[in-house]
Motif scaffolding. Structure first.
Motif, PDB file in Angstrom:
ATOM      1  N   LEU A   3       2.055   1.739  -3.564  1.00 11.75           N
ATOM      2  CA  LEU A   3       0.973   2.273  -4.398  1.00 11.75           C
ATOM      3  C   LEU A   3       0.762   3.762  -4.148  1.00 11.75           C
ATOM      4  O   LEU A   3       0.579   4.545  -5.083  1.00 11.75           O
ATOM      5  N   TYR A   4       0.779   4.155  -2.893  1.00 13.64           N
ATOM      6  CA  TYR A   4       0.598   5.563  -2.541  1.00 13.64           C
ATOM      7  C   TYR A   4       1.722   6.425  -3.123  1.00 13.64           C
ATOM      8  O   TYR A   4       1.469   7.480  -3.701  1.00 13.64           O
ATOM      9  N   CYS A  59       0.824  -1.215   0.000  1.00 16.86           N
ATOM     10  CA  CYS A  59       0.000   0.000   0.000  1.00 16.86           C
ATOM     11  C   CYS A  59       0.855   1.262   0.000  1.00 16.86           C
ATOM     12  O   CYS A  59       0.513   2.253  -0.649  1.00 16.86           O
ATOM     13  N   GLU A  84       3.633   5.759  -5.720  1.00 16.77           N
ATOM     14  CA  GLU A  84       3.476   5.817  -7.171  1.00 16.77           C
ATOM     15  C   GLU A  84       2.385   6.815  -7.557  1.00 16.77           C
ATOM     16  O   GLU A  84       2.538   7.580  -8.506  1.00 16.77           O
ATOM     17  N   TRP A  85       1.269   6.813  -6.826  1.00 15.63           N
ATOM     18  CA  TRP A  85       0.189   7.753  -7.097  1.00 15.63           C
ATOM     19  C   TRP A  85       0.662   9.190  -6.909  1.00 15.63           C
ATOM     20  O   TRP A  85       0.374  10.066  -7.724  1.00 15.63           O
ATOM     21  N   MET A  86       1.391   9.442  -5.826  1.00 19.80           N
ATOM     22  CA  MET A  86       1.903  10.785  -5.561  1.00 19.80           C
ATOM     23  C   MET A  86       2.838  11.240  -6.673  1.00 19.80           C
ATOM     24  O   MET A  86       2.760  12.386  -7.129  1.00 19.80           O
ATOM     25  N   LEU A 125       2.881  10.226  -9.817  1.00 13.92           N
ATOM     26  CA  LEU A 125       2.128  10.448 -11.054  1.00 13.92           C
ATOM     27  C   LEU A 125       1.343  11.759 -11.029  1.00 13.92           C
ATOM     28  O   LEU A 125       1.184  12.414 -12.053  1.00 13.92           O
ATOM     29  N   HIS A 126       0.842  12.151  -9.874  1.00 11.76           N
ATOM     30  CA  HIS A 126      -0.007  13.325  -9.797  1.00 11.76           C
ATOM     31  C   HIS A 126       0.720  14.629  -9.463  1.00 11.76           C
ATOM     32  O   HIS A 126       0.236  15.695  -9.783  1.00 11.76           O
TER      33      HIS A 126
END
Length: 66
Positions: free
Chosen positions: A46-47, A43, A49-51, A53-54
């Motif tokens: 994933l967090y 998790c 990677e999301w940060m 990307l955004h």
């Protein structure tokens, strides 16, 4: 390397005995099994990677060795 670091499953972990004074609250010690540890690590990845990307506009290169 610090003597209290354990390498387990290819990951660095702090020796649990060293952490007891920090995690013992109200006489409760929480045990985490390997499945829960893997879920937490997954998790977090994933967090991150999301940060990236955004919010990451560019990738900063490491400094050159001098």
């Amino acid at each position: 390397m610090v003597e209290d670091v354990i390498i387990r499953y290819g990951r660095f972990e702090v020796n649990p005995k060293r952490m007891e004074k920090n995690i013992v609250k109200n006489d409760l010690i929480q045990e985490i099994d390997d499945n829960e540890r893997e879920r937490i690590i997954y998790c977090r990845k994933l967090y991150l990677e999301w940060m990236h990307l955004h919010f990451a506009k560019k990738v900063v290169k490491p400094p050159h060795p001098e």
